[in-house]
Design a protein around this motif. Sequence first.
Motif, PDB file in Angstrom:
ATOM      1  N   ALA A  39       0.846  -1.193   0.000  1.00 38.95           N
ATOM      2  CA  ALA A  39       0.000   0.000   0.000  1.00 38.95           C
ATOM      3  C   ALA A  39       0.880   1.241   0.000  1.00 38.95           C
ATOM      4  CB  ALA A  39      -0.909   0.010   1.222  1.00 38.95           C
ATOM      5  N   LEU A  40       0.363   2.269  -0.607  1.00 42.37           N
ATOM      6  CA  LEU A  40       0.971   3.582  -0.536  1.00 42.37           C
ATOM      7  C   LEU A  40       0.251   4.330   0.580  1.00 42.37           C
ATOM      8  CD1 LEU A  40       2.901   5.689  -1.829  1.00 42.37           C
ATOM      9  CD2 LEU A  40       0.950   6.400  -3.225  1.00 42.37           C
ATOM     10  N   ILE A  41       1.011   4.793   1.552  1.00 37.95           N
ATOM     11  CA  ILE A  41       0.429   5.563   2.654  1.00 37.95           C
ATOM     12  C   ILE A  41       0.873   7.010   2.453  1.00 37.95           C
ATOM     13  CG2 ILE A  41       0.067   5.720   5.141  1.00 37.95           C
ATOM     14  CD1 ILE A  41      -0.329   2.866   3.949  1.00 37.95           C
ATOM     15  N   THR A  42      -0.099   7.901   2.337  1.00 39.80           N
ATOM     16  CA  THR A  42       0.212   9.318   2.191  1.00 39.80           C
ATOM     17  C   THR A  42      -0.069  10.012   3.511  1.00 39.80           C
ATOM     18  OG1 THR A  42      -1.996   9.896   1.407  1.00 39.80           O
ATOM     19  CG2 THR A  42      -0.398   9.238  -0.260  1.00 39.80           C
ATOM     20  N   TRP A  43       0.859  10.857   3.926  1.00 38.84           N
ATOM     21  CA  TRP A  43       0.783  11.501   5.242  1.00 38.84           C
ATOM     22  C   TRP A  43       0.722  13.010   5.090  1.00 38.84           C
ATOM     23  CZ3 TRP A  43       0.706   7.976   9.152  1.00 38.84           C
ATOM     24  CH2 TRP A  43       1.193   6.697   8.868  1.00 38.84           C
ATOM     25  N   ALA A  44      -0.066  13.651   5.940  1.00 40.28           N
ATOM     26  CA  ALA A  44      -0.091  15.112   6.037  1.00 40.28           C
ATOM     27  C   ALA A  44       0.805  15.483   7.219  1.00 40.28           C
ATOM     28  CB  ALA A  44      -1.513  15.617   6.256  1.00 40.28           C
ATOM     29  N   VAL A  45       2.013  15.910   6.903  1.00 36.56           N
ATOM     30  CA  VAL A  45       3.006  16.200   7.941  1.00 36.56           C
ATOM     31  C   VAL A  45       3.368  17.680   7.866  1.00 36.56           C
ATOM     32  CG1 VAL A  45       5.308  15.623   8.803  1.00 36.56           C
ATOM     33  CG2 VAL A  45       3.911  13.854   7.730  1.00 36.56           C
ATOM     34  N   PRO A  46       3.353  18.396   8.981  1.00 36.59           N
ATOM     35  CA  PRO A  46       3.787  19.792   8.957  1.00 36.59           C
ATOM     36  C   PRO A  46       5.209  19.894   8.389  1.00 36.59           C
ATOM     37  CG  PRO A  46       2.803  19.267  11.082  1.00 36.59           C
ATOM     38  CD  PRO A  46       2.941  17.970  10.332  1.00 36.59           C
ATOM     39  N   SER A  47       5.456  20.926   7.605  1.00 35.16           N
ATOM     40  CA  SER A  47       6.737  21.050   6.902  1.00 35.16           C
ATOM     41  C   SER A  47       7.935  20.989   7.844  1.00 35.16           C
ATOM     42  CB  SER A  47       6.774  22.326   6.061  1.00 35.16           C
ATOM     43  OG  SER A  47       6.578  23.454   6.881  1.00 35.16           O
ATOM     44  N   GLU A  48       7.802  21.525   9.048  1.00 36.12           N
ATOM     45  CA  GLU A  48       8.934  21.522   9.979  1.00 36.12           C
ATOM     46  C   GLU A  48       9.208  20.130  10.565  1.00 36.12           C
ATOM     47  OE1 GLU A  48       5.295  22.588  12.430  1.00 36.12           O
ATOM     48  OE2 GLU A  48       6.095  23.200  10.477  1.00 36.12           O
ATOM     49  N   LYS A  49       8.280  19.190  10.373  1.00 38.70           N
ATOM     50  CA  LYS A  49       8.449  17.838  10.911  1.00 38.70           C
ATOM     51  C   LYS A  49       8.681  16.794   9.833  1.00 38.70           C
ATOM     52  CE  LYS A  49       5.654  18.664  15.011  1.00 38.70           C
ATOM     53  NZ  LYS A  49       4.519  18.182  15.815  1.00 38.70           N
ATOM     54  N   ILE A  50       8.640  17.200   8.563  1.00 36.78           N
ATOM     55  CA  ILE A  50       8.658  16.209   7.485  1.00 36.78           C
ATOM     56  C   ILE A  50       9.983  15.460   7.382  1.00 36.78           C
ATOM     57  CG2 ILE A  50       9.351  17.723   5.572  1.00 36.78           C
ATOM     58  CD1 ILE A  50       7.073  16.234   3.980  1.00 36.78           C
ATOM     59  N   GLU A  51      11.102  16.142   7.581  1.00 32.78           N
ATOM     60  CA  GLU A  51      12.395  15.462   7.466  1.00 32.78           C
ATOM     61  C   GLU A  51      12.542  14.390   8.543  1.00 32.78           C
ATOM     62  OE1 GLU A  51      17.158  16.353   7.299  1.00 32.78           O
ATOM     63  OE2 GLU A  51      15.765  17.929   6.687  1.00 32.78           O
ATOM     64  N   ASN A  52      12.204  14.714   9.768  1.00 32.18           N
ATOM     65  CA  ASN A  52      12.304  13.737  10.853  1.00 32.18           C
ATOM     66  C   ASN A  52      11.335  12.575  10.628  1.00 32.18           C
ATOM     67  OD1 ASN A  52      13.417  12.907  13.461  1.00 32.18           O
ATOM     68  ND2 ASN A  52      11.330  13.255  14.195  1.00 32.18           N
ATOM     69  N   ALA A  53      10.123  12.870  10.220  1.00 31.00           N
ATOM     70  CA  ALA A  53       9.143  11.811   9.966  1.00 31.00           C
ATOM     71  C   ALA A  53       9.642  10.888   8.855  1.00 31.00           C
ATOM     72  CB  ALA A  53       7.793  12.415   9.597  1.00 31.00           C
ATOM     73  N   GLY A  54      10.185  11.473   7.797  1.00 34.76           N
ATOM     74  CA  GLY A  54      10.723  10.665   6.698  1.00 34.76           C
ATOM     75  C   GLY A  54      11.859   9.770   7.144  1.00 34.76           C
ATOM     76  N   ARG A  55      12.746  10.319   7.967  1.00 30.65           N
ATOM     77  CA  ARG A  55      13.868   9.509   8.482  1.00 30.65           C
ATOM     78  C   ARG A  55      13.353   8.334   9.322  1.00 30.65           C
ATOM     79  NH1 ARG A  55      18.895  12.267   7.921  1.00 30.65           N
ATOM     80  NH2 ARG A  55      18.562  14.486   7.581  1.00 30.65           N
ATOM     81  N   LEU A  56      12.386   8.583  10.165  1.00 33.79           N
ATOM     82  CA  LEU A  56      11.840   7.526  11.020  1.00 33.79           C
ATOM     83  C   LEU A  56      11.147   6.441  10.192  1.00 33.79           C
ATOM     84  CD1 LEU A  56      10.380   9.681  13.937  1.00 33.79           C
ATOM     85  CD2 LEU A  56      12.323   8.094  14.084  1.00 33.79           C
TER      86      LEU A  56
END
Length: 158
Positions: A74-91
């Motif tokens: 599945a493709l999961i699309t997330w609504a992540v605040p721009s200031e948190k996107i890099e950390n979320a992507g790394r995790l």
Amino acid sequence: MLYMRTFNDQEIKAARILQLDIPLVSQPFAEIAGICGMNSNALLLWMKNLCEKGIIRKFGAILRHQKAGYGRNALITWAVPSEKIENAGRLLSTLPFVSHCYERKPAFENNYNLFTMMHTQSEDIMPLVNSMSRLINQTDFLVLESGQEFKKTSPEYF
């Protein structure tokens, strides 16, 4: 700077082979180099040079997930605040069942800006999706399950 040098016949032959599946042998680059009339050091140096110049952007393995027994994805699309996107992507990219994780610009539906592709053998994907949600503390997401894979090919340049 643009790469202005043209490829010679050996390099064109090598590029044609490298854009296909790599041979499943103990020394694949030596085999490819031999087919092209090069030695393996010359081939690897040429490839390194192309990577450094940005001509080759990525060199990696492609897992044929269905052949490996991972029938659900599945493709999961997330609504992540721009200031948190890099950390979320790394995790998310550290999870063993995530094969792709990338920021999408512009955001899908002006909201979903982080995409993850997951593969699993489990019939129920929601426990994994929920663990991902908890990991990045995001509850606004869409789950887009793959129904059928029609054709998967890589681009060929030569």
